[in-house]
Design a protein around this motif. Structure first.
Motif, PDB file in Angstrom:
ATOM      1  N   GLY A 124       0.811  -1.219   0.000  1.00 29.32           N
ATOM      2  CA  GLY A 124       0.000   0.000   0.000  1.00 29.32           C
ATOM      3  C   GLY A 124       0.840   1.263   0.000  1.00 29.32           C
ATOM      4  N   SER A 125       1.952   1.235   0.728  1.00 28.99           N
ATOM      5  CA  SER A 125       2.819   2.416   0.796  1.00 28.99           C
ATOM      6  C   SER A 125       3.504   2.685  -0.537  1.00 28.99           C
ATOM      7  N   VAL A 126       3.917   1.629  -1.232  1.00 30.48           N
ATOM      8  CA  VAL A 126       4.540   1.802  -2.544  1.00 30.48           C
ATOM      9  C   VAL A 126       3.566   2.467  -3.513  1.00 30.48           C
ATOM     10  N   VAL A 127       2.316   1.995  -3.507  1.00 30.65           N
ATOM     11  CA  VAL A 127       1.298   2.593  -4.377  1.00 30.65           C
ATOM     12  C   VAL A 127       1.052   4.048  -3.988  1.00 30.65           C
ATOM     13  N   PHE A 128       0.997   4.306  -2.666  1.00 32.62           N
ATOM     14  CA  PHE A 128       0.792   5.687  -2.215  1.00 32.62           C
ATOM     15  C   PHE A 128       1.914   6.606  -2.681  1.00 32.62           C
ATOM     16  N   TYR A 129       3.159   6.174  -2.541  1.00 35.76           N
ATOM     17  CA  TYR A 129       4.276   7.028  -2.909  1.00 35.76           C
ATOM     18  C   TYR A 129       4.332   7.289  -4.411  1.00 35.76           C
ATOM     19  N   LEU A 130       3.871   6.334  -5.212  1.00 36.42           N
ATOM     20  CA  LEU A 130       3.793   6.583  -6.648  1.00 36.42           C
ATOM     21  C   LEU A 130       2.803   7.708  -6.946  1.00 36.42           C
ATOM     22  N   ALA A 131       1.626   7.633  -6.303  1.00 34.71           N
ATOM     23  CA  ALA A 131       0.633   8.696  -6.492  1.00 34.71           C
ATOM     24  C   ALA A 131       1.146  10.022  -5.953  1.00 34.71           C
ATOM     25  N   TYR A 132       1.822   9.979  -4.818  1.00 41.67           N
ATOM     26  CA  TYR A 132       2.393  11.166  -4.183  1.00 41.67           C
ATOM     27  C   TYR A 132       3.403  11.839  -5.117  1.00 41.67           C
ATOM     28  N   THR A 133       4.246  11.025  -5.775  1.00 42.44           N
ATOM     29  CA  THR A 133       5.244  11.551  -6.703  1.00 42.44           C
ATOM     30  C   THR A 133       4.594  12.221  -7.907  1.00 42.44           C
ATOM     31  N   VAL A 134       3.508  11.617  -8.421  1.00 46.90           N
ATOM     32  CA  VAL A 134       2.805  12.203  -9.564  1.00 46.90           C
ATOM     33  C   VAL A 134       2.286  13.594  -9.221  1.00 46.90           C
ATOM     34  N   PHE A 135       1.889  13.805  -7.973  1.00 47.02           N
ATOM     35  CA  PHE A 135       1.438  15.135  -7.537  1.00 47.02           C
ATOM     36  C   PHE A 135       2.613  16.070  -7.259  1.00 47.02           C
ATOM     37  N   ALA A 136       3.553  15.626  -6.439  1.00 48.49           N
ATOM     38  CA  ALA A 136       4.543  16.530  -5.864  1.00 48.49           C
ATOM     39  C   ALA A 136       5.600  17.001  -6.858  1.00 48.49           C
ATOM     40  N   THR A 137       6.113  16.116  -7.693  1.00 52.49           N
ATOM     41  CA  THR A 137       7.206  16.494  -8.588  1.00 52.49           C
ATOM     42  C   THR A 137       6.787  17.570  -9.596  1.00 52.49           C
ATOM     43  N   PRO A 138       5.660  17.427 -10.286  1.00 48.42           N
ATOM     44  CA  PRO A 138       5.233  18.523 -11.177  1.00 48.42           C
ATOM     45  C   PRO A 138       4.851  19.793 -10.425  1.00 48.42           C
ATOM     46  N   TRP A 139       4.346  19.648  -9.193  1.00 48.05           N
ATOM     47  CA  TRP A 139       4.029  20.846  -8.410  1.00 48.05           C
ATOM     48  C   TRP A 139       5.298  21.648  -8.137  1.00 48.05           C
ATOM     49  N   VAL A 140       6.375  20.985  -7.762  1.00 47.82           N
ATOM     50  CA  VAL A 140       7.648  21.680  -7.537  1.00 47.82           C
ATOM     51  C   VAL A 140       8.103  22.369  -8.826  1.00 47.82           C
ATOM     52  N   ALA A 141       8.024  21.650  -9.943  1.00 43.94           N
ATOM     53  CA  ALA A 141       8.460  22.221 -11.220  1.00 43.94           C
ATOM     54  C   ALA A 141       7.614  23.420 -11.618  1.00 43.94           C
ATOM     55  N   LEU A 142       6.317  23.367 -11.323  1.00 41.80           N
ATOM     56  CA  LEU A 142       5.433  24.473 -11.664  1.00 41.80           C
ATOM     57  C   LEU A 142       5.889  25.768 -11.002  1.00 41.80           C
ATOM     58  N   GLY A 143       6.417  25.678  -9.777  1.00 41.64           N
ATOM     59  CA  GLY A 143       6.879  26.868  -9.077  1.00 41.64           C
ATOM     60  C   GLY A 143       7.997  27.588  -9.796  1.00 41.64           C
ATOM     61  N   TYR A 144       8.845  26.845 -10.520  1.00 39.86           N
ATOM     62  CA  TYR A 144       9.930  27.464 -11.269  1.00 39.86           C
ATOM     63  C   TYR A 144       9.417  28.208 -12.494  1.00 39.86           C
ATOM     64  N   GLU A 145       8.214  27.870 -12.956  1.00 40.66           N
ATOM     65  CA  GLU A 145       7.713  28.419 -14.209  1.00 40.66           C
ATOM     66  C   GLU A 145       6.725  29.557 -14.026  1.00 40.66           C
TER      67      GLU A 145
END
Length: 489
Positions: A124-145
């Protein structure tokens, strides 16, 4: 231009305050999920009776997958082309997926074996972290743009850092909420309801940056990339741009170049050590408070642990402003030495202030310890930006996305290692949850010793690691001038 003059931000480069606030909401969700998944693991030991070492592994193993998924998600987001932009679709659906998976993860079946619970939470944690990454990584990148202006980006990051800290005001109270006798029959039921609340909040708030923020640079950046690609391949054999092996080659080339850059590695090592030392004892200190200061009283110990965390979060808000002033007067590296040294003093004070006769004293060390993480994430983001300039001077490439994803993976790795090591250390002390407040004197002594010594040692090594960091204020200014001159040629 005089060095003391401040460049006025062009009107088109300014980010409206409401948009900064909405981007900051993403930081709150991001930190809340990170704090929740780590802080709630204690339920597996105190509520389900799992071995602390297994609990530590459950905190560590899923995070190791981020070594690949974080940079890969950044690469995928960078190369996505949709009418909604490169980041927003992932932020929207990632927030929904992360909220749903987190809520389901803590709906724990009753009366199962320790092996069942281990595999249930691991998968369950592996699945959660995959979903978490899909949200968090582009959110961080959006801040640079959101803006091309250097100073306006700093303003945006200050807002999101400040709002992200609010999550740590609530996180220390999770344990108190989960084991409330007035609300729930037991801690397991409390964890289930807390997960539903956090999951619903993640969905409702996490999608807001995707809905209300725009990607003003994304279209031009994509067009520029397309034109550049067309020019480069005009005289070359025709190869389909979407061909997957080309992307894989570009990904690994950038990845390897980034992890070989020595100034960046020093920042990563210092961050790993400071953060790892803090996280390793962050759950550990809860045991010290409950079983040493309050003699095994979980309810009272959880309440004071909550107050300690709240004091720490409030102190961190203040530290952000103090560190900014120190950096301006001392330079970033010396400011890091100063704030890390203050946090080491705070850790040392635990030996005196964690006192069964005077429990209120335990609220003093968090004030000083807050300088460690508060200073770390205020200074390191700025120093990584300096590294990006230094890297561009040497390679003629900009790799903010790759630098950012690897840096934050190191932070996650620190959390994973700390959770695993914390569980092992708890076993080393001889702690037995069945004994309640009757832990042996040797167990209590070792718990207190690890709680104080480990973060002091890791912080001292971090200071030593940064002694060889080459980018001073003068060097950064020289690099910036050379880059500007190169653009004019």
């Amino acid at each position: 231009m005089n060095s003391k003059e401040t460049k006025k931000i062009a009107a088109q480069d300014k980010i409206p305050s409401i948009q900064k606030f909405i981007y900051g909401l993403g930081a709150f969700v991001n930190n809340l999920l990170g704090a929740a998944i780590g802080g709630m693991l204690i339920v597996l030991n105190l509520g389900l009776g799992m071995n602390p070492a297994l609990v530590g592994l459950l905190g560590a193993l899923p995070r190791l997958t981020d070594a690949l998924t974080d940079p890969l998600m950044g690469y995928i987001s960078d190369h996505s082309k949709t009418k909604w932009g490169r980041r927003r679709p992932y932020i929207f659906f990632g927030a929904i997926a992360a909220g749903i998976v987190f809520a389901l993860l803590w709906q724990v079946p009753r009366d199962q074996s320790e092996s069942f619970y281990f595999w249930f939470f691991l998968i369950g944690s592996v699945v959660f972290y995959l979903a978490y990454t899909v949200f968090a990584t582009p959110w961080v990148a959006l801040g640079y743009e959101l803006t091309p202006d250097y100073h306006e980006r700093t303003s945006l990051m200050a807002v999101q850092n400040f709002m992200g800290q609010i999550a740590w005001l609530t996180a220390p109270w999770f344990l108190w909420f989960m084991q409330s006798d007035l609300l729930f029959d037991d801690m397991i039921e409390g964890a289930g309801w807390l997960a539903i609340i956090i999951g619903a909040f993640t969905i409702c708030v996490g999608i807001l940056p995707a809905i209300f923020l725009k990607e003003p640079l994304s279209k031009s950046a994509v067009d520029k990339q397309i034109n550049s690609d067309d020019n480069e391949v005009a005289s070359a054999p025709k190869v389909k741009k979407e061909e997957f092996p080309v992307g894989i080659g570009d990904f690994f080339k950038g990845f390897l170049a980034t992890i070989k850059f020595k100034p960046f590695l020093r920042l990563c090592a210092a961050t790993f050590l400071v953060f790892n030392g803090f996280m390793m004892v962050s759950s550990f200190q809860t045991y010290v408070i409950i079983y040493y200061v309050f003699g095994g009283d979980q309810a009272l110990g959880a309440e004071y642990a909550g107050w300690s965390g709240t004091v720490s979060a409030i102190s961190t808000f203040c530290v952000i402003f103090i560190v900014t002033k120190l950096s301006a007067s001392l330079g970033k590296r010396r400011a890091f030495y100063t704030v890390t040294g203050i946090s080491m003093l705070g850790y040392a004070l635990k030996w005196v202030c964690y006192n069964p006769d005077y429990p209120l004293l335990l609220l003093l060390p968090p004030v000083l310890i807050a300088f460690g993480l508060g200073g770390l994430f205020t200074l390191m983001g700025s120093m990584v930006a300096d590294v990006c300039d230094f890297d561009e001077l040497k390679t003629h490439e900009r790799r903010e996305g790759m630098f950012g994803s690897i840096y934050w993976w190191v932070v996650k790795l620190g959390m994973a290692v700390a959770l695993a090591a914390g569980g092992i250390l708890l076993n080393v002390t001889g702690f037995d949850v069945a004994l309640g407040g009757e832990q042996t004197a040797d167990t209590i002594f070792l718990m207190r010793l690890f709680d104080v010594v480990i973060p002091i040692v890791t912080s001292a090594i971090a200071i030593w690691m940064l002694k060889g960091y080459p980018i001073t204020e003068e060097k950064a200014h020289e690099v910036r001038q050379e880059l500007e001159a190169r653009k004019q040629r």
